[in-house]
Design an enzyme around this catalytic site. Structure first.
Site, PDB file in Angstrom:
ATOM      1  N   PRO A   1      55.164-102.855  -0.653  1.00  0.00           N
ATOM      2  CA  PRO A   1      55.594-101.670  -1.401  1.00  0.00           C
ATOM      3  C   PRO A   1      56.028-102.004  -2.820  1.00  0.00           C
ATOM      4  CG  PRO A   1      56.507-101.649   0.806  1.00  0.00           C
ATOM      5  CD  PRO A   1      55.872-102.989   0.626  1.00  0.00           C
ATOM      6  N   GLU A   2      55.771-101.061  -3.718  1.00  0.00           N
ATOM      7  CA  GLU A   2      56.184-101.215  -5.102  1.00  0.00           C
ATOM      8  C   GLU A   2      57.561-100.589  -5.285  1.00  0.00           C
ATOM      9  OE1 GLU A   2      53.440-101.906  -7.732  1.00  0.00           O
ATOM     10  OE2 GLU A   2      51.935-102.292  -6.203  1.00  0.00           O
TER      11      GLU A   2
ATOM     12  N   LYS B   1      62.568-104.008  -5.301  1.00  0.00           N
ATOM     13  CA  LYS B   1      61.934-103.733  -4.016  1.00  0.00           C
ATOM     14  C   LYS B   1      62.905-103.867  -2.845  1.00  0.00           C
ATOM     15  CE  LYS B   1      57.464-105.475  -5.645  1.00  0.00           C
ATOM     16  NZ  LYS B   1      56.325-106.353  -5.309  1.00  0.00           N
TER      17      LYS B   1
ATOM     18  N   ASN C   1      51.743-105.234  -6.729  1.00  0.00           N
ATOM     19  CA  ASN C   1      50.376-105.646  -6.994  1.00  0.00           C
ATOM     20  C   ASN C   1      49.525-104.556  -7.645  1.00  0.00           C
ATOM     21  OD1 ASN C   1      48.614-107.810  -6.941  1.00  0.00           O
ATOM     22  ND2 ASN C   1      47.628-107.113  -5.059  1.00  0.00           N
TER      23      ASN C   1
END
Length: 281
Positions: A2-3, A51, A170
């Protein structure tokens, strides 16, 4: 993984469900904290830090400080909020934490990290992180300083390093490099306008933090991403076949990398300083 915007939304939803409520039951399903019981204490707030998720709980009777339930979703983790008695949408054996108040229940499934410690332990847990793109501590000058501290490092690695700026994952790593027209392997010192890259990182996460669908192309009616996961469809801007590779500091940290070789040419050292290859977006 997760971002930062995904974790920000999780913190928002958990805060709405738990903050101000007294815990009637806590169940930590990891051996180290299996005997920890925080029932009877009040949830003060839920916050994201890059995060990481921090559930802050008030001290109990006779306690000098409150508690923090720290979690990181890693690849598979997520938090669900239920009404008491509502059926879980994930198997019970995947639950790692259960926090209940009078009417609500928060369940953390497959959490990559789960720890419970006194509030004073937060600095040790997340103090190494750089400025949080979605947090009150956001400081673009400090983020820029940290990026420039290792000038020879590829920008595609520097952006993903949470010690520089916290919250880029990412997807954003790939899309940001595309939007400023740089190859991900370009050294930080060769990025034509590094402050613009830092500013764009902030603006993208802010624009997406309340959306269920992440968009970097600017419009909800078109494809949401320029290059990420588009190796079979081509660059959204020019149609060139998108390159898919793996990039990481070592074999254990390899992550998918996507870039357009036309819009993001790999330049010879020194060429980027002139602004060659930059892309407005």
């Amino acid at each position: 993984m997760p971002e930062g915007d995904t974790v920000w939304r999780a913190a928002r939803d958990l805060h709405a469900a738990l903050a101000g409520g007294e815990l009637t039951r806590t169940d930590f399903r990891v051996p180290r904290f299996a005997a920890t019981d925080l029932s009877g204490r009040v949830v003060e707030e839920v916050a994201s830090r890059g995060k990481h998720l921090l559930i802050r709980i008030a001290p109990g009777p006779g306690e000098a400080e409150g508690w923090t339930v720290h979690s990181h979703l890693k690849m598979e983790g997520l938090w669900h909020v239920y009404n008491r008695g509502e059926r879980w949408r994930r198997p019970a054996f995947k639950a790692r934490a259960v926090l209940e108040t009078g009417s609500r229940q928060a369940v953390g499934f497959e959490l990559g990290i789960l720890r419970v410690f006194p509030r004073s332990g937060e600095d040790e847990a997340v103090g190494y992180l750089g400025p949080d793109l979605l947090g009150p501590d956001w400081d673009p000058a400090e983020a820029l300083r940290r990026l420039e501290a290792v000038p020879e490092r590829p920008v595609g690695l520097a952006l993903l390093d949470q010690r520089n700026l916290a919250g880029v994952g990412n997807v954003y790593r790939c899309e940001l490099c595309f939007l400023v027209g740089v190859h991900p392997l370009t050294p930080v010192q060769e990025v034509p306008d590094l402050p613009r890259l830092v500013d764009l990182s902030k603006r993208l996460l802010e624009a997406n933090k309340s959306r269920s669908r992440r968009i970097t192309t600017g419009g909800a009616g078109r494809d949401p991403l320029w290059v990420y996961n588009r190796e079979k469809r081509g660059c959204l801007r020019c149609g060139t076949k998108v390159v898919h590779e793996l990039l990481g500091d070592n074999e254990l940290e390899l992550r998918d990398l996507y870039y357009c070789p036309h819009c993001q040419p790999r330049l010879a050292p020194g060429d980027a300083a002139s602004g060659a290859g930059t892309l407005e977006g």
